[in-house]
Design a protein around this motif. Structure first.
Motif, PDB file in Angstrom:
ATOM      1  N   PRO A   1     -15.118 -15.368  -1.037  1.00 32.94           N
ATOM      2  CA  PRO A   1     -13.764 -15.422  -1.596  1.00 32.94           C
ATOM      3  C   PRO A   1     -12.884 -14.292  -1.044  1.00 32.94           C
ATOM      4  O   PRO A   1     -11.687 -14.286  -1.279  1.00 32.94           O
ATOM      5  CB  PRO A   1     -13.987 -15.274  -3.098  1.00 32.94           C
ATOM      6  CG  PRO A   1     -15.292 -14.583  -3.226  1.00 32.94           C
ATOM      7  CD  PRO A   1     -16.108 -14.962  -2.019  1.00 32.94           C
ATOM      8  N   GLN A   2     -13.458 -13.366  -0.313  1.00 36.03           N
ATOM      9  CA  GLN A   2     -12.685 -12.274   0.288  1.00 36.03           C
ATOM     10  C   GLN A   2     -12.281 -12.653   1.705  1.00 36.03           C
ATOM     11  O   GLN A   2     -12.706 -12.052   2.675  1.00 36.03           O
ATOM     12  CB  GLN A   2     -13.495 -10.976   0.264  1.00 36.03           C
ATOM     13  CG  GLN A   2     -13.800 -10.485  -1.134  1.00 36.03           C
ATOM     14  CD  GLN A   2     -12.542 -10.290  -1.964  1.00 36.03           C
ATOM     15  OE1 GLN A   2     -11.547  -9.752  -1.501  1.00 36.03           O
ATOM     16  NE2 GLN A   2     -12.567 -10.758  -3.205  1.00 36.03           N
ATOM     17  N   VAL A   3     -11.470 -13.684   1.786  1.00 33.50           N
ATOM     18  CA  VAL A   3     -11.005 -14.180   3.070  1.00 33.50           C
ATOM     19  C   VAL A   3      -9.478 -14.194   3.059  1.00 33.50           C
ATOM     20  O   VAL A   3      -8.875 -14.401   2.014  1.00 33.50           O
ATOM     21  CB  VAL A   3     -11.582 -15.591   3.360  1.00 33.50           C
ATOM     22  CG1 VAL A   3     -11.061 -16.608   2.391  1.00 33.50           C
ATOM     23  CG2 VAL A   3     -11.327 -16.022   4.780  1.00 33.50           C
ATOM     24  N   SER A   4      -8.891 -13.911   4.146  1.00 37.37           N
ATOM     25  CA  SER A   4      -7.444 -13.842   4.363  1.00 37.37           C
ATOM     26  C   SER A   4      -6.809 -12.691   3.578  1.00 37.37           C
ATOM     27  O   SER A   4      -7.328 -12.226   2.574  1.00 37.37           O
ATOM     28  CB  SER A   4      -6.740 -15.165   4.066  1.00 37.37           C
ATOM     29  OG  SER A   4      -6.496 -15.340   2.703  1.00 37.37           O
ATOM     30  N   THR A   5      -5.688 -12.260   4.054  1.00 36.18           N
ATOM     31  CA  THR A   5      -4.928 -11.211   3.385  1.00 36.18           C
ATOM     32  C   THR A   5      -4.395 -11.748   2.067  1.00 36.18           C
ATOM     33  O   THR A   5      -3.965 -12.898   1.993  1.00 36.18           O
ATOM     34  CB  THR A   5      -3.766 -10.767   4.306  1.00 36.18           C
ATOM     35  OG1 THR A   5      -4.324 -10.354   5.552  1.00 36.18           O
ATOM     36  CG2 THR A   5      -2.968  -9.638   3.691  1.00 36.18           C
ATOM     37  N   ARG A   6      -4.453 -10.950   1.026  1.00 33.74           N
ATOM     38  CA  ARG A   6      -4.133 -11.405  -0.342  1.00 33.74           C
ATOM     39  C   ARG A   6      -2.823 -12.184  -0.427  1.00 33.74           C
ATOM     40  O   ARG A   6      -2.741 -13.208  -1.087  1.00 33.74           O
ATOM     41  CB  ARG A   6      -4.092 -10.213  -1.293  1.00 33.74           C
ATOM     42  CG  ARG A   6      -3.758 -10.601  -2.717  1.00 33.74           C
ATOM     43  CD  ARG A   6      -3.771  -9.417  -3.674  1.00 33.74           C
ATOM     44  NE  ARG A   6      -5.139  -8.941  -3.842  1.00 33.74           N
ATOM     45  CZ  ARG A   6      -5.560  -7.737  -3.464  1.00 33.74           C
ATOM     46  NH1 ARG A   6      -4.724  -6.893  -2.901  1.00 33.74           N
ATOM     47  NH2 ARG A   6      -6.811  -7.378  -3.652  1.00 33.74           N
ATOM     48  N   TRP A   7      -1.760 -11.729   0.230  1.00 32.53           N
ATOM     49  CA  TRP A   7      -0.457 -12.389   0.107  1.00 32.53           C
ATOM     50  C   TRP A   7      -0.471 -13.826   0.615  1.00 32.53           C
ATOM     51  O   TRP A   7       0.402 -14.616   0.292  1.00 32.53           O
ATOM     52  CB  TRP A   7       0.608 -11.613   0.859  1.00 32.53           C
ATOM     53  CG  TRP A   7       0.936 -10.274   0.273  1.00 32.53           C
ATOM     54  CD1 TRP A   7       0.440  -9.719  -0.889  1.00 32.53           C
ATOM     55  CD2 TRP A   7       1.824  -9.317   0.820  1.00 32.53           C
ATOM     56  NE1 TRP A   7       0.979  -8.481  -1.080  1.00 32.53           N
ATOM     57  CE2 TRP A   7       1.832  -8.202  -0.040  1.00 32.53           C
ATOM     58  CE3 TRP A   7       2.611  -9.291   1.964  1.00 32.53           C
ATOM     59  CZ2 TRP A   7       2.615  -7.077   0.202  1.00 32.53           C
ATOM     60  CZ3 TRP A   7       3.386  -8.167   2.203  1.00 32.53           C
ATOM     61  CH2 TRP A   7       3.382  -7.081   1.324  1.00 32.53           C
ATOM     62  N   TYR A   8      -1.474 -14.164   1.431  1.00 27.43           N
ATOM     63  CA  TYR A   8      -1.548 -15.491   2.038  1.00 27.43           C
ATOM     64  C   TYR A   8      -2.769 -16.258   1.546  1.00 27.43           C
ATOM     65  O   TYR A   8      -3.071 -17.332   2.049  1.00 27.43           O
ATOM     66  CB  TYR A   8      -1.570 -15.351   3.568  1.00 27.43           C
ATOM     67  CG  TYR A   8      -0.493 -14.392   4.034  1.00 27.43           C
ATOM     68  CD1 TYR A   8       0.834 -14.805   4.106  1.00 27.43           C
ATOM     69  CD2 TYR A   8      -0.789 -13.062   4.327  1.00 27.43           C
ATOM     70  CE1 TYR A   8       1.837 -13.916   4.481  1.00 27.43           C
ATOM     71  CE2 TYR A   8       0.212 -12.174   4.703  1.00 27.43           C
ATOM     72  CZ  TYR A   8       1.517 -12.606   4.767  1.00 27.43           C
ATOM     73  OH  TYR A   8       2.508 -11.731   5.129  1.00 27.43           O
TER      74      TYR A   8
END
Length: 152
Positions: A24-31
């Motif tokens: 679940p720690q994938v992509s930058t949070r804003w996206y």
């Protein structure tokens, strides 16, 4: 043409293995797509389409569409902006691992036209609004996105 760089949080995707769990720690949070923010470890390329929609929105607005400092704040901003997700439009929502862990105030959301500068064309807003959709099954896929009127 959209070019995305910085693949530090990218993951390999194996479409033939539907049982595979992803971080679940994938992509930058804003996206980061809402299904990931609600803890899903089974997701598909729809998360990339959500991210692409967020990037296009940011290019049109000049500021990020959703800029949370934590995952919970990120979800709260998404809900405040898009409105509360409706179970009839996304029935799988309640089965996401973290769905029951926190409740957010009910929100009707902000109309897409009010999120963009007045010079934004309807076709641009249409592209974003068809990518930034709660239910990943209802988001445009990559082939559908490149056929969108925005690109013609």
């Amino acid at each position: 043409m959209l070019k995305i760089a910085d693949f530090g949080l990218a993951r390999l995707y194996f479409p033939e293995d539907e049982s595979r769990l992803y971080s679940p720690q994938v992509s930058t949070r804003w996206y980061r797509a809402p299904e990931i923010l609600w803890g899903s470890q089974k997701y598909s390329t729809g998360v990339d389409m959500w991210a692409a929609g967020c990037v296009v929105a940011e290019m049109l607005r000049g500021v990020p569409l959703f800029a949370g400092t934590t995952d919970i704040e990120q979800l709260a901003i998404i809900i405040r902006t898009l409105g509360s997700p409706r179970l009839n439009q996304w029935p799988e929502l309640t089965s996401l691992p973290d769905y029951s862990k926190i409740r957010f105030p009910n929100s009707v959301g902000i109309h897409w036209d009010n999120l963009f500068p007045s010079c934004t064309h309807a076709v641009e807003i249409s592209l974003v609004s068809n990518l930034v959709v709660y239910n990943p099954k209802n988001r445009l896929n990559a082939n559908e996105a490149v056929e969108h009127n925005y690109f013609h």
